[in-house]
Design a protein around this motif. Sequence first.
Motif, mmCIF file in Angstrom:
data_model
loop_
_atom_site.group_PDB
_atom_site.id
_atom_site.type_symbol
_atom_site.label_atom_id
_atom_site.label_comp_id
_atom_site.label_asym_id
_atom_site.label_seq_id
_atom_site.Cartn_x
_atom_site.Cartn_y
_atom_site.Cartn_z
ATOM 1 N N SER A 214 36.145 32.677 41.671
ATOM 2 C CA SER A 214 36.781 32.977 40.387
ATOM 3 C C SER A 214 36.541 34.431 39.991
ATOM 4 O O SER A 214 37.458 35.122 39.511
ATOM 5 C CB SER A 214 36.237 32.036 39.312
ATOM 6 O OG SER A 214 36.793 32.335 38.053
ATOM 7 N N ASP A 215 35.310 34.913 40.215
ATOM 8 C CA ASP A 215 34.987 36.310 39.916
ATOM 9 C C ASP A 215 35.836 37.259 40.771
ATOM 10 O O ASP A 215 36.282 38.306 40.296
ATOM 11 C CB ASP A 215 33.500 36.585 40.181
ATOM 12 C CG ASP A 215 32.591 35.893 39.169
ATOM 13 O OD1 ASP A 215 33.097 35.468 38.116
ATOM 14 O OD2 ASP A 215 31.384 35.786 39.449
ATOM 15 N N GLN A 217 38.859 36.660 41.962
ATOM 16 C CA GLN A 217 40.238 36.674 41.465
ATOM 17 C C GLN A 217 40.367 37.613 40.262
ATOM 18 O O GLN A 217 41.364 38.319 40.102
ATOM 19 C CB GLN A 217 40.697 35.263 41.094
ATOM 20 C CG GLN A 217 40.575 34.235 42.213
ATOM 21 C CD GLN A 217 40.937 34.782 43.578
ATOM 22 O OE1 GLN A 217 42.048 35.263 43.808
ATOM 23 N NE2 GLN A 217 39.999 34.714 44.517
ATOM 24 N N THR A 218 39.335 37.617 39.420
ATOM 25 C CA THR A 218 39.327 38.509 38.249
ATOM 26 C C THR A 218 39.284 39.970 38.689
ATOM 27 O O THR A 218 39.996 40.820 38.145
ATOM 28 C CB THR A 218 38.104 38.200 37.357
ATOM 29 O OG1 THR A 218 38.175 36.833 36.938
ATOM 30 C CG2 THR A 218 38.079 39.095 36.138
ATOM 31 N N GLU A 222 42.116 42.955 38.300
ATOM 32 C CA GLU A 222 41.788 44.277 37.749
ATOM 33 C C GLU A 222 42.232 45.387 38.704
ATOM 34 O O GLU A 222 42.759 46.419 38.284
ATOM 35 C CB GLU A 222 40.274 44.362 37.517
ATOM 36 C CG GLU A 222 39.804 45.694 36.941
ATOM 37 C CD GLU A 222 38.292 45.768 36.822
ATOM 38 O OE1 GLU A 222 37.768 46.901 36.747
ATOM 39 O OE2 GLU A 222 37.625 44.714 36.812
ATOM 40 N N GLU A 230 51.564 39.882 36.067
ATOM 41 C CA GLU A 230 50.585 39.083 36.812
ATOM 42 C C GLU A 230 51.048 37.638 36.996
ATOM 43 O O GLU A 230 50.884 37.047 38.058
ATOM 44 C CB GLU A 230 49.250 39.106 36.056
ATOM 45 C CG GLU A 230 48.141 38.290 36.676
ATOM 46 C CD GLU A 230 47.432 39.041 37.778
ATOM 47 O OE1 GLU A 230 46.816 38.374 38.611
ATOM 48 O OE2 GLU A 230 47.502 40.282 37.802
#
Length: 238
Positions: A214-215, A217-218, A222, A230
């Motif tokens: 998940s991190d 994908q963030t 960015e 997006e």
Amino acid sequence: YRTLEPNSYVIYPYKLVGGKAHFIIEKDFKKKFPLAYTYLKANKKRLLERDIKPTPKTKNEWFRYGRSQYLELGEIQEKIIVGVLSSGQKYPIDFSKTLHTAGGTAGYCSIYLSSNNPYSIYYVQAVINSRYVEWVNSLKGEVFRGGYISRGTKVLNNLPIRNIDFANPIDVDIHNRIVDLQKELIDTQFKIDQNQNNNRKLAPLKRTFDNLYSDMQTLLAELYNLGSDEALIPQIEE
């Protein structure tokens, strides 16, 4: 998120000179690798029956490989191996100098960086495995029955891999964060594989992996900074 594990050892009668694979001549091979040479000599009749292209210039090249393409792969320290005909995420990093078959819409191809390239191979791996690049793969690659998409060199040479300005601290920071996170994902996947029969350890490892994913994908969102666009990019499984 797994490092490639080769399934065989091969005799590789070549050395890399100036980035190109050069055949080790018979007398040098015999001197440096006498046991391997003895094995090849015992199989000389079978080796001579092969169709070697281009045709050997001398009779001493009887143990040369049958074809001459991609022989430099046997000396590349790290590379991403791409399953050309793929339905999912198939971009493992290889650290074992693995040789592989190559083809237009089948087999495998490799992505590797020059020794003075500032990019990390983990950055490239994370980006090409992202939904942004996979979406372009699905649009440009040939689609086969069963949802398989061919992503050969023709497609890979034209992917929207986000350039990093290494003179810009902000760009360097996001590059390095992606690299560190990708390494963590691979390490966690390795631990998951090692603990398949231990549910007590497996459950928290899977939660860790999901959080890291998940991190990532963030971070990738960015990196590409698409704003409201997006939402237009589908997930890989879609």
